[in-house]
Design a protein around this motif. Structure first.
Motif, PDB file in Angstrom:
ATOM      1  N   UNK A 140       0.912  -1.120   0.036  1.00 28.52           N
ATOM      2  CA  UNK A 140       0.053  -0.033  -0.129  1.00 28.52           C
ATOM      3  C   UNK A 140       0.835   1.357  -0.068  1.00 28.52           C
ATOM      4  N   UNK A 141       0.697   1.960  -1.018  1.00 32.61           N
ATOM      5  CA  UNK A 141       1.533   3.196  -0.994  1.00 32.61           C
ATOM      6  C   UNK A 141       1.487   4.219   0.117  1.00 32.61           C
ATOM      7  N   UNK A 142       2.422   5.093   0.627  1.00 38.31           N
ATOM      8  CA  UNK A 142       2.410   5.760   1.879  1.00 38.31           C
ATOM      9  C   UNK A 142       1.221   6.865   1.698  1.00 38.31           C
ATOM     10  N   UNK A 143       0.790   7.370   0.647  1.00 39.12           N
ATOM     11  CA  UNK A 143      -0.397   8.348   0.443  1.00 39.12           C
ATOM     12  C   UNK A 143      -1.560   7.697   0.680  1.00 39.12           C
ATOM     13  N   UNK A 144      -1.600   6.330   0.424  1.00 37.15           N
ATOM     14  CA  UNK A 144      -2.873   5.567   0.737  1.00 37.15           C
ATOM     15  C   UNK A 144      -3.181   5.223   2.120  1.00 37.15           C
ATOM     16  N   UNK A 145      -2.099   4.950   2.702  1.00 40.12           N
ATOM     17  CA  UNK A 145      -2.140   4.321   4.066  1.00 40.12           C
ATOM     18  C   UNK A 145      -2.676   5.461   4.970  1.00 40.12           C
ATOM     19  N   UNK A 146      -2.460   6.785   4.665  1.00 38.12           N
ATOM     20  CA  UNK A 146      -2.622   8.126   5.499  1.00 38.12           C
ATOM     21  C   UNK A 146      -4.438   7.966   5.351  1.00 38.12           C
ATOM     22  N   UNK A 147      -4.787   7.544   4.458  1.00 39.70           N
ATOM     23  CA  UNK A 147      -6.558   7.823   4.208  1.00 39.70           C
ATOM     24  C   UNK A 147      -7.271   6.277   4.268  1.00 39.70           C
ATOM     25  N   UNK A 148      -6.618   5.350   4.443  1.00 35.01           N
ATOM     26  CA  UNK A 148      -7.055   4.051   4.245  1.00 35.01           C
ATOM     27  C   UNK A 148      -8.338   4.016   5.056  1.00 35.01           C
ATOM     28  N   UNK A 149      -8.522   4.321   6.159  1.00 37.42           N
ATOM     29  CA  UNK A 149      -9.903   4.025   7.058  1.00 37.42           C
ATOM     30  C   UNK A 149     -10.885   5.434   7.036  1.00 37.42           C
ATOM     31  N   UNK A 150     -10.260   6.340   6.146  1.00 36.60           N
ATOM     32  CA  UNK A 150     -10.983   7.482   6.033  1.00 36.60           C
ATOM     33  C   UNK A 150     -12.622   7.063   5.061  1.00 36.60           C
ATOM     34  N   UNK A 151     -13.927   7.643   5.553  1.00 41.14           N
ATOM     35  CA  UNK A 151     -15.197   7.273   4.843  1.00 41.14           C
ATOM     36  C   UNK A 151     -14.996   7.926   3.311  1.00 41.14           C
ATOM     37  N   UNK A 152     -15.341   7.030   2.300  1.00 43.16           N
ATOM     38  CA  UNK A 152     -15.560   7.406   0.940  1.00 43.16           C
ATOM     39  C   UNK A 152     -14.098   7.457   0.389  1.00 43.16           C
ATOM     40  N   UNK A 153     -13.141   7.020   0.964  1.00 48.00           N
ATOM     41  CA  UNK A 153     -11.850   6.917   0.290  1.00 48.00           C
ATOM     42  C   UNK A 153     -11.439   5.635  -0.422  1.00 48.00           C
ATOM     43  N   UNK A 154     -11.224   5.320  -1.696  1.00 53.05           N
ATOM     44  CA  UNK A 154     -11.174   4.225  -2.432  1.00 53.05           C
ATOM     45  C   UNK A 154     -10.084   4.266  -3.463  1.00 53.05           C
ATOM     46  N   UNK A 183      -0.578  -3.847   8.880  1.00 50.38           N
ATOM     47  CA  UNK A 183       0.825  -3.599   8.704  1.00 50.38           C
ATOM     48  C   UNK A 183       1.230  -4.023   7.481  1.00 50.38           C
ATOM     49  N   UNK A 184       2.492  -3.575   7.108  1.00 54.71           N
ATOM     50  CA  UNK A 184       2.899  -4.285   5.630  1.00 54.71           C
ATOM     51  C   UNK A 184       4.492  -4.385   5.708  1.00 54.71           C
ATOM     52  N   UNK A 185       5.124  -5.144   4.825  1.00 56.25           N
ATOM     53  CA  UNK A 185       6.443  -5.420   4.813  1.00 56.25           C
ATOM     54  C   UNK A 185       6.616  -6.760   4.024  1.00 56.25           C
ATOM     55  N   UNK A 186       8.042  -6.730   3.731  1.00 52.10           N
ATOM     56  CA  UNK A 186       8.331  -7.799   2.647  1.00 52.10           C
ATOM     57  C   UNK A 186       7.300  -8.438   1.665  1.00 52.10           C
ATOM     58  N   UNK A 187       6.614  -7.156   0.864  1.00 52.62           N
ATOM     59  CA  UNK A 187       5.560  -7.732  -0.014  1.00 52.62           C
ATOM     60  C   UNK A 187       4.365  -8.201   0.323  1.00 52.62           C
ATOM     61  N   UNK A 188       4.087  -8.037   1.751  1.00 55.19           N
ATOM     62  CA  UNK A 188       2.797  -8.594   2.091  1.00 55.19           C
ATOM     63  C   UNK A 188       1.994  -7.491   2.962  1.00 55.19           C
ATOM     64  N   UNK A 189       0.783  -7.250   2.895  1.00 50.96           N
ATOM     65  CA  UNK A 189      -0.158  -6.644   3.633  1.00 50.96           C
ATOM     66  C   UNK A 189      -1.056  -7.398   4.513  1.00 50.96           C
ATOM     67  N   UNK A 190      -1.160  -7.071   5.854  1.00 55.84           N
ATOM     68  CA  UNK A 190      -1.723  -7.632   6.732  1.00 55.84           C
ATOM     69  C   UNK A 190      -2.811  -6.853   7.472  1.00 55.84           C
ATOM     70  N   UNK A 191      -4.157  -7.013   7.597  1.00 54.79           N
ATOM     71  CA  UNK A 191      -5.049  -6.407   8.201  1.00 54.79           C
ATOM     72  C   UNK A 191      -5.286  -7.416   9.598  1.00 54.79           C
ATOM     73  N   UNK A 192      -5.126  -6.708  10.613  1.00 50.07           N
ATOM     74  CA  UNK A 192      -5.411  -7.319  12.043  1.00 50.07           C
ATOM     75  C   UNK A 192      -6.797  -7.054  12.615  1.00 50.07           C
ATOM     76  N   UNK A 193      -7.741  -7.686  12.793  1.00 52.34           N
ATOM     77  CA  UNK A 193      -8.809  -7.711  13.846  1.00 52.34           C
ATOM     78  C   UNK A 193      -8.817  -8.246  15.094  1.00 52.34           C
ATOM     79  N   UNK A 194      -8.805  -7.478  15.983  1.00 48.77           N
ATOM     80  CA  UNK A 194      -8.633  -7.891  17.323  1.00 48.77           C
ATOM     81  C   UNK A 194     -10.087  -7.733  18.136  1.00 48.77           C
TER      82      UNK A 194
END
Length: 198
Positions: A140-154, A183-194
């Motif tokens: 995920x590009x840095x500029x997308x990371x900042x807005x990922x959870x904002x409503x209506x951002x896709x 989180x992301x790294x080594x070519x992987x993106x991981x979404x964590x739901x706790x």
């Protein structure tokens, strides 16, 4: 599948041998249709007024996969699920299933854009919480990371995403006393739901 199986059953030269094979195919297809219809009925209503209660995570995941796993199979994307049968959540089952569908569909879309062909869903216990992770290849590009959870951002094409899925999913997690992060790294993106353990 069912119509084709019935045709073959009727035309086959060895009816007894064919009957068992075709009837098993019909039974499997019928069972899948029943599960999908039940899932659609469930998803057609809102779940925020349902009471929270103990829920088997594996059962919840299996019901969720009935709703979205066909997309993975069609594209040849492996869906690796690792959930211990004894794990139980304290949650509203419908809402958490909606969150998982959103995370899995996002992982599917991301995986289509890269050469990777595997999405993993796994869960572990961390204190009094269960950590559910959905991991896919990509970045995920840095500029997308900042807005990922904002409503209506896709980042999806017009008409393919509302930009509300992650925002609503995070709100559902928080209302359950949990979190949704990535989180992301080594070519992987991981979404964590706790979420809280039952």
């Amino acid at each position: 599948v069912m119509v084709g199986a019935v045709d073959l059953l009727i035309q086959h030269e060895k009816p007894r041998e064919a009957q068992l094979l075709m009837l098993n195919k019909i039974k499997a297809a019928g069972g899948r249709i029943i599960r999908i219809v039940r899932a659609l009925r469930t998803f057609a209503r809102q779940g925020e007024h349902d009471p929270k209660g103990p829920v088997s995570l594996l059962t919840l995941v299996e019901g969720t996969l009935d709703f979205c796993s066909q997309r993975f199979a069609v594209e040849g994307i492996e869906l690796d699920v690792r959930v211990a049968p004894e794990l139980r959540l304290f949650c509203r089952e419908l809402e958490i299933s909606q969150v998982l569908v959103n995370l899995l569909n996002n992982a599917f879309d991301a995986t289509l854009l890269v050469r990777g062909k595997k999405v993993t869903l796994d869960a572990t216990v961390a204190g009094d919480k269960v950590e559910i992770r959905v991991t896919n290849p990509g970045e995920i590009p840095p500029e997308v990371c900042e807005r990922l959870f904002q409503p209506f951002f896709t980042t999806k094409e017009v008409g393919k995403g509302t930009g509300l899925g992650l925002n609503i999913s995070r709100r559902i997690a928080q209302e359950h006393g949990g979190t949704l992060s990535f989180t992301q790294g080594s070519g992987q993106v991981c979404f964590k739901l706790t979420l809280p353990l039952a």
